[in-house]
Structure formats: C-alpha cells, structure tokens
Design a protein around this motif. Structure first.
Motif, PDB file in Angstrom:
ATOM      1  N   GLN A 148       0.995  -1.918   0.278  1.00 48.81           N
ATOM      2  CA  GLN A 148      -0.109   0.499   0.066  1.00 48.81           C
ATOM      3  C   GLN A 148       0.805   0.569  -0.275  1.00 48.81           C
ATOM      4  O   GLN A 148       1.935   1.708   0.905  1.00 48.81           O
ATOM      5  N   LEU A 160       0.632   5.805   0.298  1.00 43.11           N
ATOM      6  CA  LEU A 160      -0.593   6.392   0.409  1.00 43.11           C
ATOM      7  C   LEU A 160       0.601   7.764  -0.763  1.00 43.11           C
ATOM      8  O   LEU A 160       1.649   8.182  -0.900  1.00 43.11           O
ATOM      9  N   THR A 179       1.552  11.784  -0.965  1.00 44.24           N
ATOM     10  CA  THR A 179       2.105  12.303  -0.265  1.00 44.24           C
ATOM     11  C   THR A 179       1.963  13.739  -0.082  1.00 44.24           C
ATOM     12  O   THR A 179       2.260  15.007   0.509  1.00 44.24           O
ATOM     13  N   HIS A 189      -1.969   2.691  -8.715  1.00 43.39           N
ATOM     14  CA  HIS A 189      -2.431   4.512  -8.246  1.00 43.39           C
ATOM     15  C   HIS A 189      -2.694   4.514  -9.698  1.00 43.39           C
ATOM     16  O   HIS A 189      -2.022   4.534 -10.137  1.00 43.39           O
ATOM     17  N   TYR A 211       4.175   9.367  -3.751  1.00 41.86           N
ATOM     18  CA  TYR A 211       3.636   8.129  -3.514  1.00 41.86           C
ATOM     19  C   TYR A 211       4.879   8.124  -2.376  1.00 41.86           C
ATOM     20  O   TYR A 211       6.099   7.446  -2.539  1.00 41.86           O
ATOM     21  N   ALA A 260       3.006   2.346   3.183  1.00 40.42           N
ATOM     22  CA  ALA A 260       1.960   3.060   3.765  1.00 40.42           C
ATOM     23  C   ALA A 260       2.736   2.512   5.600  1.00 40.42           C
ATOM     24  O   ALA A 260       2.169   3.053   7.046  1.00 40.42           O
TER      25      ALA A 260
END
Length: 310
Positions: free
Chosen positions: A4, A6, A8, A270, A304, A307
C-alpha cells in the motif's frame, strides 16, 4: 502479497505543459516538459520545495531528461535537437557540455546515462544508437546500427558496458559497448517498445510499450523469462527500485503499478489522474519506506510513500 502506497504530496501545475520526463538524485527530483525550462525540487523536505529553475534550456521544449544513479550528472534533449549535459555542485545545476553531433531537430530521441555519468547513450529516428564519453570531451565512441526502425527507448547498464534499445517495430537490442558489437537481439514485442530498463545488477532487462505487457529478459542468454500482465493501456515508463526487488510502470491511462519481481505479479496500482503518465521514478529510500513519483499530461508531480515501515 500487496503493498500500500499513500499519496503524500502533489505539486500542482509544476509545469505549464505536459511533463515528459523525471530524473532523480539522492536529494532532488528534476522535471522537464514541453516548456523551455527544467525545474528541480528538493526531496529532503516533505513539501518538495522548488530549489532551482533552469530557464530557457530548450527553446521548443524538452522531451527526455535523465540523471546518473550517483546523482552527479544529468542530460536533457529538446525538440529542437539540442542535447545538454549538466553537472551539480552544492545542489545547484549548471550546463557543463553540449553534444554537437547528430543534433538536428528530431534526430536524437531517448537518452540514458551510465551509473557514474561517464557515458551517454541516445537513440535516433533512423535506428542508430550513439554512445558518447563524457570524460573524453564528449567524444562519440560508438555508433550502432539496427534495422532502421525509430529508436523509442534506451538504457545503459549500471557499469556502462551494455546499451539496450527498444524500437517502433517492436525490436529490442542489447549492444556491448566494449566490443562495439550486437550482444543480443531479443524476441520482438511486435508493437512499439516505449521503455527499456536494466535491473540494478544488470541481470534482467524489462521492456514494455503498446503491447501493454512488460517482458522480462535474461540479459546473458537473451531468453524471455516472464511476462508481467495487468496494464490496460500503452506503457510509457519503467523504473527499477534500488534493490531490484520491484519494478515501477506508468501508462497512458494514468495508472502506475508496482511489480514484485520475485512474485512476478502486480502488488500495487495507483491512479492520481486519468491522463497519461509519461514518467515514473522511484525516490531515494528513507528508512524502510519506499516511495515514487509520477508525472505526465496533468502537468503535476505526485509523490507516494509506502504505508508501512519506519
């Protein structure tokens, strides 16, 4: 096993036109677009602040930019045919050399630097592959011939010994820079090959394009060892993680995917935008966390981070 990532940070309107290419160093990310300037952002700060703008570098815009893995040398090529080499000192970039031969508009297309920045390789519209030696006053040391098909993508192995190129007709070639000879002619992907990338150790070569498949080849034998499937659109960009465990890809439909080389499968997808991703790059690793950046037709740069981890 999935991973995963995220989002940022996103630098909106990082360029006034499509961002065609990204380059990374241990502390910075460089970006080039259809506009005339190259922009440099710091990766040491979570806000990725703009640290330098190289103004009016390529009058008609820049279609390819590359950095050496050691972060000391960059190269850029514009739509006008000019190729420029850049050096960095105290985090500030300046022009150090021009490649003057083969600089007609559109003649030079994709470019790549060796890990130490000594060698620059470039494809041409008529299938020629040229290699220059930065330390030998930019002298051209090799000129390889293919079957004449437009060279759409290129990469140099980390040690500078091998040059790989992907072509409009689906051809993929690996040349030995030491001997000046063709080393491997790999099984064709039939459709245009828009990205090729050596793994960090040089054992594998990844190639992708309009077939929507990433093919993995064993460099020494030339054998195709895997097909990575899952993209639903043309693939424009590939980048290996520093360890060689993962491969990052970006496609026409705005999707970025992370692939596990051991598992031979996609472990993360993504979509920041539905517009084309022209370039995707891994970022310098911080602690145990991995991260990457994407850029393309939405004129923004998105960042990115994994996570999990610390």
């Amino acid at each position: 096993m999935s991973k995963q990532y995220l989002t940022t940070h996103t630098i909106d309107h990082a360029h006034p036109t499509d961002i065609f290419s990204l380059g990374t160093t241990p502390t910075q990310i460089l970006s080039a677009s259809g506009s005339s300037s190259i922009r440099i952002h710091s990766t040491n700060n979570p806000d990725f602040p703009l640290s330098q703008t190289l103004e009016k570098v390529h009058k008609l815009g820049c279609h390819h930019l590359t950095t050496s893995r050691n972060g000391q040398v960059a190269a850029s090529v514009g739509f006008g045919g000019e190729v420029k080499i850049w050096g960095v000192q105290d985090a500030q970039w300046s022009e150090s050399r021009k490649i003057v031969d083969g600089s007609k508009a559109g003649e030079i297309w994709a470019i790549a630097l060796s890990e130490d920045g000594q060698y620059l390789a470039a494809t041409s519209f008529d299938g020629r592959i040229n290699v220059w030696d930065y330390l030998a006053d930019g002298a051209k040391i090799r000129e390889f011939e293919t079957k004449g098909s437009f060279g759409m993508s290129i990469d140099l192995s980390a040690d500078g010994r091998f040059t790989a190129s992907g072509h409009e007709n689906g051809g993929i070639y690996i040349f030995n820079n030491d001997t000046g000879r063709l080393f491997q002619s790999l099984p064709s992907l039939v459709k245009p090959v828009r990205a090729v990338a050596f793994s960090p150790g040089g054992k594998l070569l990844a190639a992708a394009g309009d077939s929507k498949v990433i093919a993995l080849y064993d460099v020494s034998s030339g054998e195709q060892v895997a097909n990575l499937t899952g993209h639903g659109a043309w693939i424009f960009s590939l980048d290996w993680s520093n360890s060689g465990e993962y491969l990052l890809s970006g496609a026409f439909d705005g999707k970025a995917k992370v692939w596990s080389i051991e598992q031979r499968t996609c472990v993360a997808t993504h979509t920041e935008t539905e517009k084309t991703l022209w370039s995707v790059k891994w970022l310098p690793k911080t602690g145990r966390n991995e991260g990457f950046a994407t850029a393309g037709a939405n004129r923004s740069i998105s960042f990115y981070r994994e996570a999990t981890g610390g």
